[in-house]
Design a protein around this motif. Structure first.
Motif, PDB file in Angstrom:
ATOM      1  N   GLN A 233       0.862  -1.210  -0.012  1.00 14.97           N
ATOM      2  CA  GLN A 233       0.001   0.163   0.094  1.00 14.97           C
ATOM      3  C   GLN A 233       0.759   1.312   0.007  1.00 14.97           C
ATOM      4  OE1 GLN A 233      -3.810   0.059   1.805  1.00 14.97           O
ATOM      5  NE2 GLN A 233      -3.243   1.860   2.988  1.00 14.97           N
ATOM      6  N   ALA A 234       1.957   1.182   0.843  1.00 17.01           N
ATOM      7  CA  ALA A 234       2.929   2.294   0.642  1.00 17.01           C
ATOM      8  C   ALA A 234       3.450   2.587  -0.817  1.00 17.01           C
ATOM      9  CB  ALA A 234       3.893   2.194   1.736  1.00 17.01           C
ATOM     10  N   ALA A 235       3.540   1.406  -1.538  1.00 15.44           N
ATOM     11  CA  ALA A 235       4.327   1.485  -2.762  1.00 15.44           C
ATOM     12  C   ALA A 235       3.323   2.100  -3.630  1.00 15.44           C
ATOM     13  CB  ALA A 235       4.839   0.260  -3.248  1.00 15.44           C
ATOM     14  N   GLU A 236       2.075   1.592  -3.422  1.00 22.82           N
ATOM     15  CA  GLU A 236       0.971   1.995  -4.424  1.00 22.82           C
ATOM     16  C   GLU A 236       0.662   3.610  -4.178  1.00 22.82           C
ATOM     17  OE1 GLU A 236      -2.070  -0.757  -3.819  1.00 22.82           O
ATOM     18  OE2 GLU A 236      -1.518  -1.963  -5.480  1.00 22.82           O
ATOM     19  N   PHE A 237       0.561   3.900  -2.801  1.00 24.23           N
ATOM     20  CA  PHE A 237       0.284   5.300  -2.495  1.00 24.23           C
ATOM     21  C   PHE A 237       1.413   6.270  -3.290  1.00 24.23           C
ATOM     22  CE2 PHE A 237       1.504   8.841   0.644  1.00 24.23           C
ATOM     23  CZ  PHE A 237       0.486   9.475   0.340  1.00 24.23           C
ATOM     24  N   THR A 238       2.591   5.820  -3.073  1.00 20.98           N
ATOM     25  CA  THR A 238       3.562   6.785  -3.700  1.00 20.98           C
ATOM     26  C   THR A 238       3.314   6.539  -5.269  1.00 20.98           C
ATOM     27  OG1 THR A 238       4.857   6.245  -1.702  1.00 20.98           O
ATOM     28  CG2 THR A 238       6.082   7.142  -3.648  1.00 20.98           C
ATOM     29  N   GLN A 239       3.329   5.780  -5.969  1.00 18.91           N
ATOM     30  CA  GLN A 239       3.093   5.462  -7.258  1.00 18.91           C
ATOM     31  C   GLN A 239       2.020   6.557  -7.625  1.00 18.91           C
ATOM     32  OE1 GLN A 239       2.282   1.488  -9.056  1.00 18.91           O
ATOM     33  NE2 GLN A 239       2.347   2.519 -10.927  1.00 18.91           N
ATOM     34  N   LEU A 240       0.936   6.501  -6.954  1.00 20.82           N
ATOM     35  CA  LEU A 240      -0.056   7.394  -7.377  1.00 20.82           C
ATOM     36  C   LEU A 240       0.177   8.914  -7.008  1.00 20.82           C
ATOM     37  CD1 LEU A 240      -2.947   7.951  -8.324  1.00 20.82           C
ATOM     38  CD2 LEU A 240      -3.750   7.599  -5.834  1.00 20.82           C
ATOM     39  N   VAL A 241       0.804   9.151  -5.930  1.00 23.78           N
ATOM     40  CA  VAL A 241       1.222  10.580  -5.933  1.00 23.78           C
ATOM     41  C   VAL A 241       2.231  11.159  -6.909  1.00 23.78           C
ATOM     42  CG1 VAL A 241       2.700  12.123  -4.122  1.00 23.78           C
ATOM     43  CG2 VAL A 241       0.955  10.496  -3.349  1.00 23.78           C
ATOM     44  N   ILE A 242       3.251  10.425  -7.514  1.00 24.43           N
ATOM     45  CA  ILE A 242       3.916  10.830  -8.415  1.00 24.43           C
ATOM     46  C   ILE A 242       3.371  10.616  -9.768  1.00 24.43           C
ATOM     47  CG2 ILE A 242       5.932  10.613  -6.932  1.00 24.43           C
ATOM     48  CD1 ILE A 242       6.758   8.070  -8.642  1.00 24.43           C
ATOM     49  N   GLU A 243       2.133   9.977  -9.979  1.00 23.23           N
ATOM     50  CA  GLU A 243       1.645   9.958 -11.158  1.00 23.23           C
ATOM     51  C   GLU A 243       2.373   8.975 -12.115  1.00 23.23           C
ATOM     52  OE1 GLU A 243      -1.018  11.854 -14.920  1.00 23.23           O
ATOM     53  OE2 GLU A 243      -0.081  13.172 -12.991  1.00 23.23           O
ATOM     54  N   TYR A 244       3.000   8.136 -11.595  1.00 23.99           N
ATOM     55  CA  TYR A 244       3.894   7.176 -12.622  1.00 23.99           C
ATOM     56  C   TYR A 244       2.855   6.133 -13.264  1.00 23.99           C
ATOM     57  CZ  TYR A 244       7.164   3.661 -13.820  1.00 23.99           C
ATOM     58  OH  TYR A 244       8.085   2.741 -14.517  1.00 23.99           O
ATOM     59  N   ASP A 245       2.602   6.416 -14.361  1.00 19.93           N
ATOM     60  CA  ASP A 245       1.685   5.908 -15.250  1.00 19.93           C
ATOM     61  C   ASP A 245       2.327   5.772 -16.449  1.00 19.93           C
ATOM     62  OD1 ASP A 245      -0.829   4.413 -16.015  1.00 19.93           O
ATOM     63  OD2 ASP A 245      -1.748   6.541 -16.560  1.00 19.93           O
ATOM     64  N   PRO A 246       3.211   4.988 -16.809  1.00 20.39           N
ATOM     65  CA  PRO A 246       4.131   5.031 -18.038  1.00 20.39           C
ATOM     66  C   PRO A 246       3.036   4.725 -19.491  1.00 20.39           C
ATOM     67  CG  PRO A 246       4.794   3.335 -16.762  1.00 20.39           C
ATOM     68  CD  PRO A 246       3.874   4.103 -15.758  1.00 20.39           C
ATOM     69  N   ALA A 247       3.475   5.530 -20.360  1.00 17.99           N
ATOM     70  CA  ALA A 247       2.646   5.072 -21.560  1.00 17.99           C
ATOM     71  C   ALA A 247       3.553   5.630 -22.750  1.00 17.99           C
ATOM     72  CB  ALA A 247       1.388   5.725 -21.723  1.00 17.99           C
ATOM     73  N   PRO A 248       4.775   5.107 -22.791  1.00 20.02           N
ATOM     74  CA  PRO A 248       5.720   5.505 -24.031  1.00 20.02           C
ATOM     75  C   PRO A 248       5.151   5.634 -25.201  1.00 20.02           C
ATOM     76  CG  PRO A 248       6.216   3.135 -23.091  1.00 20.02           C
ATOM     77  CD  PRO A 248       5.277   3.870 -22.337  1.00 20.02           C
TER      78      PRO A 248
END
Length: 284
Positions: A233-248
């Protein structure tokens, strides 16, 4: 003299602005997490709640985590900038930066990164991260190697991004261990006794050794480390905060996907790359 004073004032204003933006992001993140966890959580209550959420984490909720990122002249900024963005947002986690002599280091492309601590002044760390670079001559030197080996031997977690694994391998600490590396240098690992693995994230010895592939893999790597140590959950929370949603925009990030002519261009720039045996300054 006036110009210098004006520049200093402008720099201070910019620093304050940058901090203000980061504070807003943190506060916004805290508010979002508070809503997800039942509403109304104040900033001071976010970290404990976040830590408690991941029962699968290797560390207990209140266990502090000290992370040391090794810096050096010729290093690649993104190799450690991506992971540091994630690590700084984890609860009960302290991130430090160090180089052989402390102070400023000049990274790849002339980027100056400053105020690092002196490696010899750091007694120990829980996790050491060695990023890669376009020139490894400095961290491959005996003085750097001795400090990295000393800290890695006592660390709970030994990690690298990109060809930083070559720096670690040269110390001998990766002997017989599986490790990732940038694809162009991957097979150089075996020359130092490590076992090259062509994956974006690799771990060995029940997670004591963790490594990421080339450059941008550092973000994936750090999220995997975050999940292992602080919980999913800590990792998913951080991923969302930095908007890491790669779409090259292009599927050309690895030899298995790149067009042959593109791979040929890289091979011309880095002879031996397609065999994982490209040479980088500082590596024999």
């Amino acid at each position: 003299m006036t110009d210098s004073n004006e520049n200093n004032a402008a720099g201070k204003q910019l620093t304050r602005a940058g901090r203000s933006r980061r504070d807003v992001l943190k506060l916004g993140s805290a508010a979002t997490l508070g809503a997800l966890l039942g509403g109304g959580a104040l900033l001071g209550r976010v970290a404990p709640a976040l830590a408690q959420a991941g029962s699968e984490a290797a560390l207990a909720p209140n266990d502090p985590l000290d992370i040391l990122i090794v810096n050096y002249d010729g290093g690649t900024l993104l190799d450690f900038a991506g992971p540091s963005e994630i690590f700084h947002r984890l609860p009960n986690t302290n991130v430090r930066y160090a180089s052989l002599n402390g102070g400023n280091v000049t990274l790849e492309f002339g980027v100056v990164y400053g105020k690092t601590e002196r490696l010899a002044d750091i007694e120990k760390t829980d996790l050491i991260l060695v990023p890669g670079g376009s020139n490894l001559a400095v961290p491959m030197g005996p003085a750097y190697q001795a400090q990295i080996r000393r800290l890695a031997e006592s660390a709970k977690y030994v990690t690298s991004v990109c060809n930083g694994s070559l720096v670690l391998a040269a110390t001998g600490i990766l002997n017989g261990k599986r490790s990732a590396c940038h694809w162009a240098f991957l097979n150089k690992l075996s020359e130092y006794g490590a076992i090259p693995v062509s994956d974006r994230f690799v771990e060995d010895d029940h997670g004591r050794f963790m490594s990421g592939g080339g450059v941008t893999a550092g973000i994936d790597f750090a999220l995997r480390v975050a999940a292992k140590l602080r919980g999913k959950q800590a990792a998913e929370f951080t991923q969302l905060v930095i908007e890491y949603d790669p779409a090259p925009p292009f599927h050309s990030g690895h030899p298995r996907d790149a067009r042959p002519e593109i791979l040929a261009m890289v091979d011309k720039e880095l002879p031996g790359a397609s065999k994982g045996l490209a040479r980088v300054p500082g590596v024999r």
